[in-house]
Design a protein around this motif. Structure first.
Motif, PDB file in Angstrom:
ATOM      1  N   PRO A   1       0.836  -1.204   0.000  1.00 12.47           N
ATOM      2  CA  PRO A   1       0.000   0.000   0.000  1.00 12.47           C
ATOM      3  C   PRO A   1       0.869   1.251   0.000  1.00 12.47           C
ATOM      4  O   PRO A   1       1.757   1.409   0.839  1.00 12.47           O
ATOM      5  CB  PRO A   1      -0.788  -0.126   1.314  1.00 12.47           C
ATOM      6  N   VAL A   2       0.603   2.129  -0.980  1.00 12.55           N
ATOM      7  CA  VAL A   2       1.401   3.364  -1.111  1.00 12.55           C
ATOM      8  C   VAL A   2       0.502   4.563  -1.427  1.00 12.55           C
ATOM      9  O   VAL A   2       0.924   5.501  -2.088  1.00 12.55           O
ATOM     10  CB  VAL A   2       2.482   3.212  -2.211  1.00 12.55           C
TER      11      VAL A   2
ATOM     12  N   GLY B   1       1.273  11.370   2.998  1.00  6.87           N
ATOM     13  CA  GLY B   1       2.586  11.698   3.563  1.00  6.87           C
ATOM     14  C   GLY B   1       2.641  13.112   4.107  1.00  6.87           C
ATOM     15  O   GLY B   1       3.616  13.843   3.897  1.00  6.87           O
ATOM     16  N   THR B   2       1.606  13.487   4.850  1.00  5.61           N
ATOM     17  CA  THR B   2       1.517  14.873   5.350  1.00  5.61           C
ATOM     18  C   THR B   2       2.699  15.239   6.248  1.00  5.61           C
ATOM     19  O   THR B   2       3.156  16.383   6.232  1.00  5.61           O
ATOM     20  CB  THR B   2       0.222  15.084   6.155  1.00  5.61           C
ATOM     21  N   ARG B   3       3.201  14.253   6.984  1.00  2.00           N
ATOM     22  CA  ARG B   3       4.292  14.569   7.921  1.00  2.00           C
ATOM     23  C   ARG B   3       5.607  14.866   7.195  1.00  2.00           C
ATOM     24  O   ARG B   3       6.548  15.335   7.803  1.00  2.00           O
ATOM     25  CB  ARG B   3       4.470  13.419   8.928  1.00  2.00           C
TER      26      ARG B   3
ATOM     27  N   LYS C   1       5.471  10.041  -0.883  1.00  2.00           N
ATOM     28  CA  LYS C   1       6.476   9.722   0.139  1.00  2.00           C
ATOM     29  C   LYS C   1       7.428   8.604  -0.293  1.00  2.00           C
ATOM     30  O   LYS C   1       8.640   8.712  -0.139  1.00  2.00           O
ATOM     31  CB  LYS C   1       5.753   9.334   1.438  1.00  2.00           C
TER      32      LYS C   1
ATOM     33  N   ILE D   1      -1.234  -0.506  -4.013  1.00  2.00           N
ATOM     34  CA  ILE D   1      -2.459   0.254  -3.776  1.00  2.00           C
ATOM     35  C   ILE D   1      -2.062   1.716  -3.849  1.00  2.00           C
ATOM     36  O   ILE D   1      -1.313   2.201  -2.991  1.00  2.00           O
ATOM     37  CB  ILE D   1      -3.080  -0.054  -2.390  1.00  2.00           C
TER      38      ILE D   1
ATOM     39  N   GLN E   1      -6.880   3.554  -4.613  1.00  2.00           N
ATOM     40  CA  GLN E   1      -7.678   3.763  -3.388  1.00  2.00           C
ATOM     41  C   GLN E   1      -8.128   5.230  -3.422  1.00  2.00           C
ATOM     42  O   GLN E   1      -7.338   6.136  -3.176  1.00  2.00           O
ATOM     43  CB  GLN E   1      -6.840   3.497  -2.128  1.00  2.00           C
TER      44      GLN E   1
ATOM     45  N   MET F   1      -8.574   7.802   1.592  1.00  2.00           N
ATOM     46  CA  MET F   1      -7.726   7.161   2.617  1.00  2.00           C
ATOM     47  C   MET F   1      -8.600   6.664   3.765  1.00  2.00           C
ATOM     48  O   MET F   1      -8.815   7.376   4.745  1.00  2.00           O
ATOM     49  CB  MET F   1      -6.708   8.163   3.192  1.00  2.00           C
ATOM     50  N   LEU F   2      -9.109   5.451   3.643  1.00  2.00           N
ATOM     51  CA  LEU F   2     -10.007   4.943   4.687  1.00  2.00           C
ATOM     52  C   LEU F   2      -9.280   4.002   5.637  1.00  2.00           C
ATOM     53  O   LEU F   2      -9.905   3.383   6.486  1.00  2.00           O
ATOM     54  CB  LEU F   2     -11.204   4.242   4.038  1.00  2.00           C
ATOM     55  N   GLY F   3      -7.983   3.891   5.492  1.00  2.00           N
ATOM     56  CA  GLY F   3      -7.198   3.056   6.410  1.00  2.00           C
ATOM     57  C   GLY F   3      -6.526   1.899   5.697  1.00  2.00           C
ATOM     58  O   GLY F   3      -6.894   1.524   4.571  1.00  2.00           O
ATOM     59  N   LEU F   4      -5.551   1.320   6.404  1.00  2.00           N
ATOM     60  CA  LEU F   4      -4.745   0.243   5.829  1.00  2.00           C
ATOM     61  C   LEU F   4      -5.591  -0.990   5.483  1.00  2.00           C
ATOM     62  O   LEU F   4      -5.380  -1.634   4.449  1.00  2.00           O
ATOM     63  CB  LEU F   4      -3.656  -0.108   6.843  1.00  2.00           C
TER      64      LEU F   4
ATOM     65  N   ALA G   1      -7.293  -0.319   2.331  1.00  2.00           N
ATOM     66  CA  ALA G   1      -6.330  -0.366   1.219  1.00  2.00           C
ATOM     67  C   ALA G   1      -6.075  -1.814   0.797  1.00  2.00           C
ATOM     68  O   ALA G   1      -6.148  -2.150  -0.394  1.00  2.00           O
ATOM     69  CB  ALA G   1      -5.021   0.319   1.630  1.00  2.00           C
TER      70      ALA G   1
ATOM     71  N   LEU H   1       4.263  -2.477   4.091  1.00  2.00           N
ATOM     72  CA  LEU H   1       3.984  -1.049   3.944  1.00  2.00           C
ATOM     73  C   LEU H   1       5.056  -0.412   3.069  1.00  2.00           C
ATOM     74  O   LEU H   1       6.246  -0.700   3.223  1.00  2.00           O
ATOM     75  CB  LEU H   1       3.959  -0.349   5.308  1.00  2.00           C
ATOM     76  N   GLY H   2       4.619   0.497   2.194  1.00  2.00           N
ATOM     77  CA  GLY H   2       5.537   1.069   1.211  1.00  2.00           C
ATOM     78  C   GLY H   2       6.571   2.014   1.792  1.00  2.00           C
ATOM     79  O   GLY H   2       7.515   2.411   1.108  1.00  2.00           O
TER      80      GLY H   2
HETATM   81  P1  UTP Z   1       0.869   6.172   7.045  1.00  2.00           P
HETATM   82  O1  UTP Z   1      -0.025   6.088   8.189  1.00  2.00           O
HETATM   83  O2  UTP Z   1       2.306   6.421   7.295  1.00  2.00           O
HETATM   84  O3  UTP Z   1       0.218   7.280   6.076  1.00  2.00           O
HETATM   85  O4  UTP Z   1       0.654   4.821   6.219  1.00  2.00           O
HETATM   86  P2  UTP Z   1       0.742   8.377   5.090  1.00  2.00           P
HETATM   87  O5  UTP Z   1      -0.454   9.046   4.548  1.00  2.00           O
HETATM   88  O6  UTP Z   1       1.670   7.803   4.057  1.00  2.00           O
HETATM   89  O7  UTP Z   1       1.595   9.435   5.966  1.00  2.00           O
HETATM   90  P3  UTP Z   1       1.098  10.655   6.908  1.00  2.00           P
HETATM   91  O8  UTP Z   1       0.582  10.006   8.142  1.00  2.00           O
HETATM   92  O9  UTP Z   1       0.035  11.426   6.130  1.00  2.00           O
HETATM   93  O10 UTP Z   1       2.336  11.472   7.117  1.00  2.00           O
HETATM   94  C1  UTP Z   1       1.577   3.734   6.155  1.00  2.00           C
HETATM   95  C2  UTP Z   1       1.546   3.139   4.753  1.00  2.00           C
HETATM   96  O11 UTP Z   1       0.238   2.670   4.415  1.00  2.00           O
HETATM   97  C3  UTP Z   1      -0.265   3.311   3.249  1.00  2.00           C
HETATM   98  C4  UTP Z   1       0.588   4.580   3.124  1.00  2.00           C
HETATM   99  O12 UTP Z   1       0.716   4.976   1.765  1.00  2.00           O
HETATM  100  C5  UTP Z   1       1.943   4.152   3.689  1.00  2.00           C
HETATM  101  O13 UTP Z   1       2.752   3.510   2.723  1.00  2.00           O
HETATM  102  N1  UTP Z   1      -1.733   3.583   3.406  1.00  2.00           N
HETATM  103  C6  UTP Z   1      -2.237   3.981   4.606  1.00  2.00           C
HETATM  104  C7  UTP Z   1      -2.572   3.427   2.321  1.00  2.00           C
HETATM  105  O14 UTP Z   1      -2.129   3.037   1.204  1.00  2.00           O
HETATM  106  N2  UTP Z   1      -3.916   3.684   2.463  1.00  2.00           N
HETATM  107  C8  UTP Z   1      -4.447   4.098   3.657  1.00  2.00           C
HETATM  108  O15 UTP Z   1      -5.697   4.327   3.722  1.00  2.00           O
HETATM  109  C9  UTP Z   1      -3.580   4.243   4.759  1.00  2.00           C
END
Ligand code: UTP
Length: 334
Positions: A6-7, A11-13, A23, A52, A77, A80-83, A86, A104-105
């Motif tokens: 899942p990617v 990546g707001t942080r 990211k 994803i 996806q 962003m509804l959660g892992l 995804a 996780l990517g």
């Molecule tokens: P993170 O929680 O680190 O999310 O997800 P993010 O959006 O990349 O980063 P922040 O929190 O906004 O800074 C961990 C991994 O799971 C994927 C993300 O792409 C990342 O590789 N993921 C997470 C999804 O693909 N879909 C989701 O709904 C949630």
């Protein structure tokens, strides 16, 4: 061997770097974050990977297609509804597989995955952490099998954190559990969590073990990305060249190893390292740089940099001072 990565995340942080790139394409130790993961999967013999994608997914698709030969599927996806959500989207590609790896990517890892596949049992990568409240965690029984999984508990009963690598022996059961979770609208902290689906999987009687992940290199925030760059350059996971090769390319500069510098970068009159990663096409002139990541085609001159991240195409120019200082003077430049 097949994997789901899942990617889709925003990546707001890692803003501002993620304003222009996803990211997982940001560079650490000489290549994109996801490149470290994919190179490892290729060396293990993986031949199909489902990504994803969401935020800036086209860039990821282009990178994968132009860099790797394995069969790559891309599933969108939209929200962003959660892992858990995804992963559920990979159902059409993996429902009938014999086993599938989920990773996780943004998690570069070092673990004995060969051993995990040989055992052929569902297994979750874990690592002991000091503060388990920020993670999904597992609780084991006295035989070492997983008894319970909890997402970000307020009072963690163990310190075994789930790091983001999962080998699922029965994808069919996993996708059924994910579908159930989504149709029940069962969310934790506002998202469909993979951890909650794994608990259902366990409740259906499917055995689950853990495996220890020695190296766990998080790239979620600027500080952790710089630490990962450092650890990867230090360890064997990087493609860092030997001193001789780098020094020969840049005779007018001083290299302090370890560094990862793309051969197309131009470096003049600089001191570079340790722990510096510089991508293709970047120009560096009259700089002192340590513990820093610089992306592609950047232009950096006359500056001292440490603990910095400079993205693609950025231009950074510092100052050289001209001083005419008299006897017994005291000057502090800040
Ligand atoms: P993170 O929680 O680190 O999310 O997800 P993010 O959006 O990349 O980063 P922040 O929190 O906004 O800074 C961990 C991994 O799971 C994927 C993300 O792409 C990342 O590789 N993921 C997470 C999804 O693909 N879909 C989701 O709904 C949630």
């Amino acid at each position: 061997m097949k994997a789901i990565i899942p990617v889709a995340g925003i990546g707001t942080r890692l803003r501002p770097h993620t304003h222009t790139a996803p990211k997982v394409l940001l560079p650490v130790a000489g290549k994109p974050i996801v490149g470290h993961i994919l190179d490892e999967l290729v060396s293990l013999g993986f031949d199909e990977v489902t990504f994803i994608v969401g935020y800036k997914g086209d860039m990821i698709r282009e990178y994968v297609k132009s860099t790797y030969k394995f069969k790559a599927n891309f599933v969108e996806q939209p929200e962003m509804l959660g892992l858990g959500h995804a992963i559920s989207l990979a159902k059409d590609h993996h429902y009938n597989d014999d086993g599938v790896l989920i990773i996780l990517g943004d998690t570069v890892f070092r673990a004995d995955l060969k051993n995990v596949f040989e055992r052929g049992e569902t297994a979750i990568g874990v690592k002991k952490v000091d503060d388990a409240r920020r993670f999904g965690i597992v609780e084991l029984d006295n035989q070492g099998a997983v008894k319970r999984l909890i997402e970000k508990p307020d009072n963690p009963p163990t310190n075994l954190a789930i790091v983001g690598i999962y080998y699922m022996k029965s994808p069919k059961l996993l996708f059924d559990c994910l579908d159930e979770l989504i149709s029940e609208k069962k969310t934790t902290k506002g998202e469909f969590q993979l951890t909650d689906a794994l608990q259902k999987y366990l409740d259906r009687g499917e055995p689950m073990r853990v495996f220890m992940v020695d190296g766990w290199y998080d790239c979620g925030k600027p500080e952790t990305m710089l630490l990962t760059n450092r650890d990867l350059l230090d360890g064997k996971l990087s493609d860092s060249e030997g001193y001789g090769a780098v020094a020969q390319r840049y005779p007018g500069s001083v290299m302090i190893m370890p560094v990862a510098i793309d051969p197309s970068a131009k470096i003049e009159n600089s001191i570079v390292g340790p722990y510096v990663s510089i991508s293709a096409g970047t120009n560096l002139n009259s700089c002192i740089v340590s513990n820093t990541i610089i992306g592609e085609n950047a232009d950096v001159s006359t500056i001292i940099l440490e603990d910095s991240i400079i993205s693609d195409n950025a231009k950074v120019q510092g100052n050289l001072f001209k001083l005419n200082v008299g006897d017994s003077s005291e000057i502090v430049l800040e």
